[in-house]
Design an enzyme around this catalytic site. Structure first.
Site, PDB file in Angstrom:
ATOM      1  CE  LYS A 136      -9.695  -7.322 -22.545  1.00 53.94           C
ATOM      2  NZ  LYS A 136     -11.013  -6.977 -23.021  1.00 53.94           N
ATOM      3  CG  HIS A 189       5.863  -5.523  -3.979  1.00 55.04           C
ATOM      4  ND1 HIS A 189       4.695  -5.402  -3.661  1.00 55.04           N
ATOM      5  CD2 HIS A 189       6.457  -4.417  -3.510  1.00 55.04           C
ATOM      6  CE1 HIS A 189       4.240  -4.026  -3.195  1.00 55.04           C
ATOM      7  NE2 HIS A 189       5.634  -3.624  -3.052  1.00 55.04           N
ATOM      8  N   GLY A 209       0.886  -1.026  -0.020  1.00 53.05           N
ATOM      9  CA  GLY A 209      -0.116  -0.125  -0.049  1.00 53.05           C
ATOM     10  C   GLY A 209       0.876   1.198   0.121  1.00 53.05           C
ATOM     11  CB  SER A 252     -18.534  -2.389 -26.507  1.00 49.33           C
ATOM     12  OG  SER A 252     -17.667  -3.718 -26.321  1.00 49.33           O
ATOM     13  N   GLY A 253     -18.827  -4.583 -29.141  1.00 50.09           N
ATOM     14  CA  GLY A 253     -18.152  -5.299 -30.064  1.00 50.09           C
ATOM     15  C   GLY A 253     -16.681  -5.999 -29.475  1.00 50.09           C
ATOM     16  CB  VAL A 256     -13.456 -10.580 -25.991  1.00 48.59           C
ATOM     17  CG1 VAL A 256     -12.363  -9.768 -24.863  1.00 48.59           C
ATOM     18  CG2 VAL A 256     -13.692 -11.912 -25.653  1.00 48.59           C
ATOM     19  CG  ASP A 257     -13.836  -7.258 -21.857  1.00 51.10           C
ATOM     20  OD1 ASP A 257     -13.128  -8.156 -21.928  1.00 51.10           O
ATOM     21  OD2 ASP A 257     -13.255  -6.006 -21.844  1.00 51.10           O
ATOM     22  CB  SER A 258     -19.827  -6.239 -24.083  1.00 49.75           C
ATOM     23  OG  SER A 258     -19.399  -6.402 -25.274  1.00 49.75           O
ATOM     24  CB  CYS A 297       5.340  -4.376   0.450  1.00 51.77           C
ATOM     25  SG  CYS A 297       6.211  -2.759   0.378  1.00 51.77           S
ATOM     26  CE1 TYR A 298       1.140   1.276   5.481  1.00 46.97           C
ATOM     27  CE2 TYR A 298      -0.636  -0.506   5.695  1.00 46.97           C
ATOM     28  CZ  TYR A 298      -0.074   0.822   6.166  1.00 46.97           C
ATOM     29  OH  TYR A 298      -0.822   1.622   6.808  1.00 46.97           O
ATOM     30  CD  GLU A 333       2.733  -7.926  -5.052  1.00 49.15           C
ATOM     31  OE1 GLU A 333       2.340  -7.099  -4.712  1.00 49.15           O
ATOM     32  OE2 GLU A 333       3.712  -8.798  -4.607  1.00 49.15           O
TER      33      GLU A 333
END
Length: 529
Positions: free
Chosen positions: A385, A184, A67, A239-240, A242-244, A94-95, A186
């Site tokens: 994604k 970190h 953080g 929207s066109g 892949v998500d929608s 870390c934090y 990650e």
């Protein structure tokens, strides 16, 4: 990861990992790794995780994120003592390490020598957390980003590794299963960071890895049915991208004919976008689809608007107006579904009121008007994604559609910095189509995460034939990424870039100069606005 406020998940039959967010911009990378390791995890902000929450969530282990605050300053986020009497392993990063130490009786303070970037830690003791890394006495490369450090360990802790500026770069209390690292693990810059995380999750905490995208599909369909109810209707904005598309397929599995997809041609789409989307959903999948031609409405509202945040909010409001009109024509719809992803949420607003810093608004997160009558349903809000693409394959979407490059909801409006004009949109659309065509011909489309053209609000002098020209400048952008949260520019051969530039200048009237963007993310974002 954390549910949206409107979407409370049915408790899944899986081992659960709780990630406590202290506001790090890379907290989601912890979750991504855990998901890839077959672990069901959720991210929740620190101030919402109390004893009651822990009892209900019943995690097998906890990871405390990094953080931006200083744990020793007044008003900074603090760890709840209840976390450490729950009888489960805890890893502080870390934090998170500093907060754990302070709560358990140690000390942390500002360091005279801050560490940002690559660093080498010396392994001081054998430990299950660092198993498979360098031997005792040897060094291990990690990535640091801290100005504070632990100065004194709580009772029961041992130093496992150190660096020149962090005497307690890794610590552990094996008896209670508490561990911490100042670096970190990650991020990709810690070469064996994933090994460290896996040592904690699968070794120390004993996760078996029983979660998958197939499980997410099954559980989310049940969750959507519970949220929407047996009678309500849902509009899904396509929207066109892949998500929608994946969100629509998931909802169709959940509620069938009570879903109507609305594809809005905003006048801000790529070349041939409408025909491809309409053909896929109406002809290939049989999902009810309304195709709305609203380009004039969107462009009229955007006329003269140059500020990118204002453009996004105008587009968001205009979308809602269109959806509400369509809902009325269909006899009413109680829910509006969108393909919002977790990176959209991270960049748009602080996580559930937490301390994360806002980067920019997304039209489907920060740009929606408060007056919206329909309730939101966002089945992909907690996915990245790459997970969405995996889910799309699970749902039967064709690979050609699942693998499409991301396309933002605001469309070409944010690929044309400054005020939008119709001539410019036509120029940008044509140039972008040529660029993507050459990428496909070169066999590079699936190697690149996202590629697109940006029409700059700049004109330059050129020579075309024997005449002087004074035309527009086009920027080309292509990046590689895994989740869209970080990215590197794609290293095209100069010969390829020269070929693309020549085609664009020769075939698209109005452009006389082409440049290539070599900015990574950070410091830039992938899109220009």
């Amino acid at each position: 990861m954390s549910p949206s406020p409107a979407l409370t998940p049915v408790a899944p039959p899986h081992e659960r990992l709780l990630i406590v967010d202290f506001g790090s911009q890379v907290t989601q990378l912890i979750a991504r790794f855990c998901r890839e390791s077959g672990i069901y995890c959720e991210i929740h902000p620190f101030h919402r995780v109390d004893a009651g929450f822990l009892a209900g969530f019943a995690p097998r282990a906890m990871i405390l994120s990094g953080g931006p605050a200083s744990v020793h300053e007044a008003g900074s986020p603090q760890a709840d003592p209840a976390w450490f009497v729950a009888g489960i392993p805890v890893l502080g990063i870390c934090y998170g390490q500093q907060a754990m130490c302070v709560t358990l009786g140690g000390q942390a303070s500002a360091s005279a020598h801050r560490e940002y970037g690559r660093a080498d830690i010396e392994i001081l003791a054998d430990s299950p957390l660092l198993a498979g890394l360098a031997a005792r006495g040897d060094s291990e490369r990690v990535w640091m980003s801290h100005g504070d450090r632990v100065e004194a360990l709580p009772p029961g802790f041992l130093a496992l590794a150190r660096s020149p500026s962090a005497p307690f770069a890794a610590i552990g209390d094996p008896g209670r299963g508490f561990y911490g690292v100042q670096f970190h693990p990650e991020v990709a810059h810690t070469p064996r960071g994933r090994q460290i995380l896996r040592n904690f999750t699968h070794g120390i905490a004993g996760f078996s890895g029983d979660w998958s995208m197939a499980a997410f599909r099954t559980e989310t369909i049940g969750r959507l049915r519970a949220q929407i109810g047996p009678d309500a209707r849902v509009l899904c904005g396509l929207s066109g991208g892949v998500d929608s598309a994946v969100a629509a397929m998931l909802l169709h599995k959940a509620i069938g004919a009570r879903l109507t997809c609305v594809f809005v041609d905003t006048g801000l789409l790529r070349h041939n976008e409408a025909a491809e989307v309409v053909g896929l959903f109406r002809d290939s999948f049989g999902i009810p689809l309304v195709h709305v031609e609203a380009g004039e409405e969107f462009l009229a509202r955007l006329e003269g608007i140059a500020d990118p945040e204002t453009k996004r909010k105008i587009i968001g409001a205009c979308f809602i107006d269109v959806f509400e009109r369509e809902a009325n024509q269909l006899g009413g719809a109680e829910f509006l579904a969108q393909g919002t992803l977790y990176p959209d949420v991270i960049e748009s607003v602080s996580l559930s009121g937490g301390p994360s810093v806002t980067i920019k608004s997304h039209h489907n997160v920060g740009g929606l008007p408060a007056r919206m009558k329909m309730r939101l349903v966002e089945p992909l809000r907690e996915l990245f994604k790459d997970e969405v693409r995996a889910l799309g394959r699970e749902l039967g979407l064709p690979e050609a559609f699942v693998g499409r490059h991301p396309f933002p909801g605001p469309g070409l409006a944010i690929r044309m910095p400054g005020a939008i004009d119709r001539e410019g949109l036509a120029i940008l659309r044509a140039a972008d189509a040529i660029y993507l065509d050459e990428i496909r011909k070169a066999g590079l489309y699936d190697t690149i995460w996202q590629a697109f053209a940006v029409l700059l609000p700049v004109r330059t002098v050129g020579v075309m034939g024997d005449a002087r020209s004074y035309d527009r400048v086009l920027a080309l952008r292509a990046v590689t990424s895994v989740d869209g949260m970080t990215a590197e520019y794609f290293p095209f051969e100069h010969e390829f870039l020269g070929k693309v530039a020549t085609r664009i200048i020769n075939e698209v009237k109005g452009i006389n100069r082409v440049v290539y963007d070599i900015t990574g993310k950070p410091p830039g974002t992938i899109e220009w606005e």
